[in-house]
Scaffold this motif. Sequence first.
Motif, PDB file in Angstrom:
ATOM      1  N   PHE A   1       0.831  -1.202   0.000  1.00 40.97           N
ATOM      2  CA  PHE A   1       0.000   0.000   0.000  1.00 40.97           C
ATOM      3  C   PHE A   1       0.870   1.258   0.000  1.00 40.97           C
ATOM      4  N   ALA A   2       1.851   1.318   0.898  1.00 41.79           N
ATOM      5  CA  ALA A   2       2.677   2.518   1.044  1.00 41.79           C
ATOM      6  C   ALA A   2       3.443   2.832  -0.239  1.00 41.79           C
ATOM      7  N   LEU A   3       3.997   1.803  -0.860  1.00 40.91           N
ATOM      8  CA  LEU A   3       4.760   2.015  -2.090  1.00 40.91           C
ATOM      9  C   LEU A   3       3.877   2.557  -3.216  1.00 40.91           C
ATOM     10  N   VAL A   4       2.733   1.923  -3.413  1.00 40.50           N
ATOM     11  CA  VAL A   4       1.859   2.321  -4.513  1.00 40.50           C
ATOM     12  C   VAL A   4       1.174   3.652  -4.208  1.00 40.50           C
ATOM     13  N   PHE A   5       0.725   3.840  -2.990  1.00 44.52           N
ATOM     14  CA  PHE A   5       0.096   5.112  -2.621  1.00 44.52           C
ATOM     15  C   PHE A   5       1.090   6.258  -2.739  1.00 44.52           C
ATOM     16  N   GLY A   6       2.306   6.036  -2.272  1.00 45.46           N
ATOM     17  CA  GLY A   6       3.336   7.068  -2.366  1.00 45.46           C
ATOM     18  C   GLY A   6       3.620   7.457  -3.812  1.00 45.46           C
ATOM     19  N   ALA A   7       3.763   6.463  -4.672  1.00 38.80           N
ATOM     20  CA  ALA A   7       4.003   6.746  -6.093  1.00 38.80           C
ATOM     21  C   ALA A   7       2.804   7.447  -6.713  1.00 38.80           C
ATOM     22  N   GLY A   8       1.610   7.019  -6.364  1.00 42.78           N
ATOM     23  CA  GLY A   8       0.401   7.658  -6.879  1.00 42.78           C
ATOM     24  C   GLY A   8       0.279   9.101  -6.413  1.00 42.78           C
ATOM     25  N   PHE A   9       0.699   9.347  -5.181  1.00 44.39           N
ATOM     26  CA  PHE A   9       0.660  10.703  -4.651  1.00 44.39           C
ATOM     27  C   PHE A   9       1.612  11.606  -5.438  1.00 44.39           C
ATOM     28  N   VAL A  10       2.816  11.103  -5.702  1.00 42.97           N
ATOM     29  CA  VAL A  10       3.797  11.878  -6.470  1.00 42.97           C
ATOM     30  C   VAL A  10       3.302  12.108  -7.898  1.00 42.97           C
ATOM     31  N   LEU A  11       2.818  11.042  -8.537  1.00 44.75           N
ATOM     32  CA  LEU A  11       2.318  11.198  -9.905  1.00 44.75           C
ATOM     33  C   LEU A  11       1.123  12.145  -9.956  1.00 44.75           C
ATOM     34  N   GLY A  12       0.251  12.062  -8.968  1.00 46.25           N
ATOM     35  CA  GLY A  12      -0.896  12.964  -8.911  1.00 46.25           C
ATOM     36  C   GLY A  12      -0.468  14.413  -8.720  1.00 46.25           C
ATOM     37  N   ALA A  13       0.583  14.617  -7.920  1.00 46.24           N
ATOM     38  CA  ALA A  13       1.093  15.970  -7.708  1.00 46.24           C
ATOM     39  C   ALA A  13       1.679  16.547  -8.997  1.00 46.24           C
ATOM     40  N   LEU A  14       2.129  15.684  -9.884  1.00 48.47           N
ATOM     41  CA  LEU A  14       2.621  16.137 -11.189  1.00 48.47           C
ATOM     42  C   LEU A  14       1.475  16.277 -12.195  1.00 48.47           C
ATOM     43  N   ARG A  15       0.536  15.322 -12.138  1.00 46.09           N
ATOM     44  CA  ARG A  15      -0.573  15.299 -13.092  1.00 46.09           C
ATOM     45  C   ARG A  15      -1.465  16.530 -12.974  1.00 46.09           C
ATOM     46  N   VAL A  16      -1.855  16.855 -11.755  1.00 46.88           N
ATOM     47  CA  VAL A  16      -2.848  17.926 -11.560  1.00 46.88           C
ATOM     48  C   VAL A  16      -2.362  19.288 -12.069  1.00 46.88           C
ATOM     49  N   PRO A  17      -1.174  19.750 -11.687  1.00 43.61           N
ATOM     50  CA  PRO A  17      -0.796  21.088 -12.175  1.00 43.61           C
ATOM     51  C   PRO A  17      -0.269  21.125 -13.611  1.00 43.61           C
ATOM     52  N   PHE A  18       0.268  20.017 -14.096  1.00 41.18           N
ATOM     53  CA  PHE A  18       0.907  20.052 -15.408  1.00 41.18           C
ATOM     54  C   PHE A  18       0.063  19.467 -16.540  1.00 41.18           C
ATOM     55  N   LEU A  19      -0.626  18.368 -16.288  1.00 44.35           N
ATOM     56  CA  LEU A  19      -1.384  17.725 -17.363  1.00 44.35           C
ATOM     57  C   LEU A  19      -2.851  18.139 -17.409  1.00 44.35           C
ATOM     58  N   VAL A  20      -3.486  18.239 -16.267  1.00 45.07           N
ATOM     59  CA  VAL A  20      -4.919  18.538 -16.247  1.00 45.07           C
ATOM     60  C   VAL A  20      -5.251  19.856 -16.956  1.00 45.07           C
ATOM     61  N   PRO A  21      -4.535  20.952 -16.690  1.00 43.54           N
ATOM     62  CA  PRO A  21      -4.887  22.205 -17.390  1.00 43.54           C
ATOM     63  C   PRO A  21      -4.707  22.127 -18.912  1.00 43.54           C
ATOM     64  N   ARG A  22      -3.805  21.293 -19.365  1.00 43.83           N
ATOM     65  CA  ARG A  22      -3.527  21.217 -20.802  1.00 43.83           C
ATOM     66  C   ARG A  22      -4.382  20.176 -21.522  1.00 43.83           C
ATOM     67  N   LEU A  23      -4.646  19.064 -20.840  1.00 45.23           N
ATOM     68  CA  LEU A  23      -5.302  17.934 -21.502  1.00 45.23           C
ATOM     69  C   LEU A  23      -6.681  17.599 -20.951  1.00 45.23           C
ATOM     70  N   GLY A  24      -7.014  18.122 -19.802  1.00 42.13           N
ATOM     71  CA  GLY A  24      -8.277  17.782 -19.148  1.00 42.13           C
ATOM     72  C   GLY A  24      -8.088  16.624 -18.177  1.00 42.13           C
ATOM     73  N   GLU A  25      -9.035  16.509 -17.261  1.00 41.70           N
ATOM     74  CA  GLU A  25      -8.964  15.499 -16.196  1.00 41.70           C
ATOM     75  C   GLU A  25      -8.915  14.077 -16.753  1.00 41.70           C
ATOM     76  N   ARG A  26      -9.806  13.760 -17.680  1.00 38.63           N
ATOM     77  CA  ARG A  26      -9.896  12.403 -18.217  1.00 38.63           C
ATOM     78  C   ARG A  26      -8.574  11.970 -18.861  1.00 38.63           C
ATOM     79  N   MET A  27      -8.075  12.760 -19.778  1.00 36.88           N
ATOM     80  CA  MET A  27      -6.862  12.384 -20.493  1.00 36.88           C
ATOM     81  C   MET A  27      -5.671  12.309 -19.542  1.00 36.88           C
ATOM     82  N   ALA A  28      -5.583  13.248 -18.617  1.00 40.60           N
ATOM     83  CA  ALA A  28      -4.478  13.247 -17.650  1.00 40.60           C
ATOM     84  C   ALA A  28      -4.497  11.974 -16.804  1.00 40.60           C
ATOM     85  N   GLU A  29      -5.683  11.578 -16.345  1.00 42.97           N
ATOM     86  CA  GLU A  29      -5.784  10.356 -15.544  1.00 42.97           C
ATOM     87  C   GLU A  29      -5.457   9.125 -16.379  1.00 42.97           C
TER      88      GLU A  29
END
Length: 140
Positions: free
Chosen positions: A16-44
């Motif tokens: 859990f810790a390994l996957v949650f930690g990686a997901g947290f980091v990826l989410g922290a990158l996804r939200v500010p960088f990908l979501v504004p450019r591509l939208g929530e669906r595509m970023a996810e």
Amino acid sequence: MDTLAIRSIKAGMAYFALVFGAGFVLGALRVPFLVPRLGERMAELIEMPFMLVVMVMAARFIVRRFGLPGIAPARLGVGLLALALLLGAEVLLAVMLQDRTLGEYVASRDPVSGAVYLAMLALFAAMPLLLVRVASASRG
């Protein structure tokens, strides 16, 4: 408790810790960088293959690190414990930190990326067990 049960609990928490930690980091990158450019669906959807790789690597690591036997109950138990922890953390983050009800959180999920996310959750829970199947198939 016997040593296998203790190892399985520790393995589930580590998985859990390994996957949650990686997901947290990826989410922290996804939200500010990908979501504004591509939208929530595509970023996810772009994030999902990376999470799949993380899940496989984390499951392989915990299986080796904790010496989990290749029996289905032990491996599936680890995956289900990790899934329960992951869902608990996700609900806590959604409800407590984002000030949403559980119903609002579920309703806010995109139907396409949300369906893929549900499939990923099932894979997450099953991955320690699936690694046994893959390993035995490659030996046979």
